[in-house]
Scaffold this motif. Structure first.
Motif, mmCIF file in Angstrom:
data_model
loop_
_atom_site.group_PDB
_atom_site.id
_atom_site.type_symbol
_atom_site.label_atom_id
_atom_site.label_comp_id
_atom_site.label_asym_id
_atom_site.label_seq_id
_atom_site.Cartn_x
_atom_site.Cartn_y
_atom_site.Cartn_z
ATOM 1 N N ALA A 172 0.831 -1.209 0.000
ATOM 2 C CA ALA A 172 0.000 0.000 0.000
ATOM 3 C C ALA A 172 0.863 1.256 0.000
ATOM 4 O O ALA A 172 2.020 1.250 0.441
ATOM 5 C CB ALA A 172 -0.917 -0.002 1.212
ATOM 6 N N LYS A 173 0.293 2.349 -0.503
ATOM 7 C CA LYS A 173 0.982 3.629 -0.498
ATOM 8 C C LYS A 173 1.108 4.153 0.929
ATOM 9 O O LYS A 173 0.320 3.805 1.802
ATOM 10 C CB LYS A 173 0.218 4.638 -1.362
ATOM 11 N N ASP B 267 -1.973 5.679 2.471
ATOM 12 C CA ASP B 267 -3.176 4.854 2.543
ATOM 13 C C ASP B 267 -3.617 4.766 4.007
ATOM 14 O O ASP B 267 -2.812 4.436 4.881
ATOM 15 C CB ASP B 267 -2.876 3.445 2.015
ATOM 16 N N LYS C 188 -2.539 1.718 5.886
ATOM 17 C CA LYS C 188 -1.130 1.649 6.262
ATOM 18 C C LYS C 188 -0.827 2.584 7.434
ATOM 19 O O LYS C 188 -0.056 2.248 8.335
ATOM 20 C CB LYS C 188 -0.250 2.007 5.066
#
Length: 704
Positions: free
Chosen positions: A156-157, A160, A163
């Motif tokens: 995930a970025k 996100d 995250k």
């Protein structure tokens, strides 16, 4: 995507648990004792710990987060008491985190990467990981699901939300582990030696039989005791440590004008509900009637016995369809209930569904048309699980072939619930709810019990505008009559009871008689002693006018500040001196307690089997000084007068008996018991000691 969706659904619960228990050992038992000084500087700081500022915006953000987590877990509505609890818990979290961080840094305690990995996916995972990814029945973690989730988090970025939440969770877990290490170091240095064990054993197993003569404090009238400045000063100086104020406290008195519903208000609501009851009996559309007339627009659903309030529960399960019960009064409202339907139905349903989103299908009609097409495919033998994975927008269940598991009545929204419980095993239904269009398949139904559908129309009993206006006018008139010196006189003149709120801290929200008094507390911490408010406060159904009577600053209180508080104890000591003198006179030339008692005009009372650890004299409650004196006396020795809790005593021991033998086994058992007790207290005492050293400054009163 399924695991990511799972995280979004479950992470709130994970964080709620972690935040709630982070550094629990230091937070449990901590009471609202932090100071509260209404300062004019530090406008953006809610406090200070060991010189480190606590910004208000960070505190507020954490309170909001903890509030959301608490409410989502408990399902309770936010009340002043709950809000105060969350604010206090959050404040203690900030204190503990800052204090511990500094202590942990001094010692160089760390949690390694391997330890962190072990807490997440090792053989001894963190309890919150087990709760989130484990099987409730076996307690074992679903490794595949956990690993898929970790893979998705890693991919995930950085921004996100999933995250971000995961990183916060891991950070809290690491800090909690550091705290565990710190406490383990403290506990390692604590032990109970054999002498401690022996003293405690004897305190619990050595018994004494003795006689006492007593002169009760109540036997000396208050009028015969004159208290001097020296009496007050002596007591104050001897007990000065007890008068250390850990936070600023304020006291105020107040009068309240009741705006509760009047007899006329009650009669008006009764008349209205009586008419509604008559109309309800003949109503043909009960749901519409409830929507038009009920104050609480609750959905009308089937319910099991025990789910209705007791008054209805005892009636509706044996009543005929169409029965109207009431009006009756419950929880502040007049109510009338009507039995719409009853039937025998399943207790639980196992179901699967495919969810279509009307927004992406071009509207509800097109979503329904697509649902019909899918239903035909199912009738033609297509796999429900395959179609769920292909079409369902509920990815959490789609990954499991649409499986929703087993649920009880009321667990789902009304439309879905009705379809699942009113159908039969094997049925495939199309249901439209607020979430979209569902293709529902009933996999199984278990149990069988009677359920009823009851419609309720309620009208709350509230004060009318006329009643409220009259009470408010009286409060305004009283306020207009006040000056700095006549609060008590005007209250007495108007027959108003003056109520007191003593020793209120700056963050209090609820007080005796005032459930939501936050605005009054804010005023009190801005006012000067003797001030009365310039406005009428509304607290529930009361209009309140307070007057500040006392300010107790943080630190050691002066004698004047505690003089009224200590007067009973000072008077008791003064009485004790007179009664002790009476005993001393009686003891002159007397060799036995019987002779002393006869001269003093009081009986001799024998007492048996008293232990040092439980110094309760039958009929008198605890008398620590008296029993302590007995255990320090030689046998048959007459004591000097002892000032106890209930009077002045002269005691004489008859004999001592020790039950049991303090051998090696008894010593080990006693050491173990004392060690366990000491360790139970350690965490809180360590936190108290660190907190005292940290010089905590609390400015919450000016923000909350």
């Amino acid at each position: 995507m399924g695991i990511m969706n799972y995280l979004r659904e479950k992470m709130g619960k994970i964080l709620a648990i972690v935040i709630g228990v982070a550094l629990t050992a230091f937070i449990i038992g901590e009471v609202a004792r932090s100071g509260s000084s209404f300062m004019r500087d530090s406008r953006n700081e809610i406090g200070e710990v060991s010189g480190e500022k606590v910004p208000y915006d960070q505190f507020s953000k954490k309170v909001d987060q903890n509030t959301k987590n608490f409410l989502s877990q408990s399902g309770q509505s936010p009340t002043p008491q709950i809000t105060g609890y969350i604010q206090e818990t959050t404040w203690n979290q900030f204190i503990s985190e800052i204090i511990l961080k500094k202590e942990i840094e001094k010692l160089g305690l760390v949690v390694s990467t391997d330890e962190t990995r072990s807490m997440i996916s090792g053989n001894n995972p963190n309890q919150q990981i087990i709760q989130a990814f484990g099987d409730p029945k076996t307690g074992q973690i679903d490794k595949q699901r956990l690993n898929m989730f970790l893979t998705n988090v890693g991919a995930a970025k950085e921004d996100d939300p999933m995250k971000v939440q995961w990183k916060e969770f891991v950070s809290q877990m690491i800090e909690s582990k550091k705290a565990e290490k710190y406490l383990a170091l403290v506990r390692t240095g604590l032990y109970i030696n054999s002498l401690d064990a022996k003293d405690d054993y004897e305190a619990k197993n050595k018994l004494v039989n003795f006689k006492y003569a007593q002169l009760d404090y109540a036997s000396l009238p208050d009028a015969k005791v004159t208290l001097t400045d020296d009496d007050y000063s002596s007591y104050y100086n001897e007990h000065k440590a007890q008068f250390k104020n850990t936070q600023e406290l304020r006291s105020f008195e107040y009068v309240a004008f009741n705006a509760a519903p009047s007899k006329e208000d009650t009669a008006a609501v009764k008349t209205e509900i009586d008419k509604l009851a008559a109309d309800f009996k003949t109503a043909t559309n009960d749901s519409l009637f409830v929507q038009l007339n009920a104050d609480t627009k609750a959905p009308i659903v089937f319910q099991h016995k025990g789910q209705l309030e007791p008054k209805l529960d005892s009636v509706m399960f044996s009543a005929a369809k169409g029965t109207v019960y009431g009006p009756y009064f419950s929880n502040g409202s007049y109510k009338v209930a009507k039995l719409i339907d009853s039937r025998v139905g399943p207790d639980s349903v196992k179901a699967s569904h495919i969810l279509l989103n009307p927004a992406t299908e071009g509207g509800v009609d097109k979503a329904k048309a697509k649902a019909d097409s899918i239903k035909k495919l199912l009738a033609g033998g297509k796999s429900f699980a395959d179609l769920a994975k292909q079409f369902s927008t509920d990815k959490g269940s789609a990954d499991k072939g649409g499986d929703l598991g087993t649920f009880g009545r009321g667990a789902m929204v009304k439309e879905f619930d009705d379809a699942a419980f009113e159908g039969k095993k094997g049925d495939i239904k199309i249901v439209t709810t607020q979430f979209g269009v569902h293709i529902l398949r009933i996999e199984d139904q278990k149990g069988s019990s009677k359920v009823v559908k009851v419609a309720i129309v309620d009208k709350p009993l509230e004060a009318s505008n006329k009643t409220q206006s009259a009470a408010y006018a009286k409060a305004q008139a009283f306020l207009a009559s006040l000056n700095k010196d006549n609060f008590t006189i005007e209250s007495q003149k108007q027959g108003l009871a003056i109520k007191k709120a003593d020793d209120v801290n700056g963050i209090a929200s609820a007080l005796p008689g005032l459930d939501n008094a936050r605005e009054i507390v804010r005023w009190a911490f801005k006012a000067d002693k003797g001030d009365f408010t310039d406005q009428v406060f509304t607290v529930g159904n009361q209009y309140v006018i307070p007057r500040l009577t006392e300010i107790k600053p943080e630190g050691t209180l002066s004698l004047d500040a505690v003089k009224k508080q200590i007067e009973p104890e000072v008077r008791q000591i003064a009485k004790g001196k007179q009664l002790a003198a009476k005993f001393e006179a009686a003891m002159s030339g007397a060799s036995s307690i019987d002779a002393v008692a006869q001269k003093a005009g009081t009986p001799v009372v024998p007492v048996q089997n008293i232990v040092f650890a439980n110094p309760v004299i039958p009929g008198l409650a605890a008398e620590y000084k008296v029993v302590g004196t007995v255990f320090g006396l030689p046998l048959h020795k007459l004591s000097k007068p002892v000032q106890g809790s209930h009077g002045v005593y002269v005691v004489q021991s008859d004999n001592f008996v020790t039950s049991g033998t303090f051998d090696k086994a008894a010593q080990q058992k006693q050491q173990m018991q004392l060690s366990q007790m000491m360790l139970q207290r350690t965490d809180g005492q360590v936190f108290d000691a660190l907190k005292d050293k940290a010089n905590v400054k609390d400015y919450r009163a000016k923000f909350l």
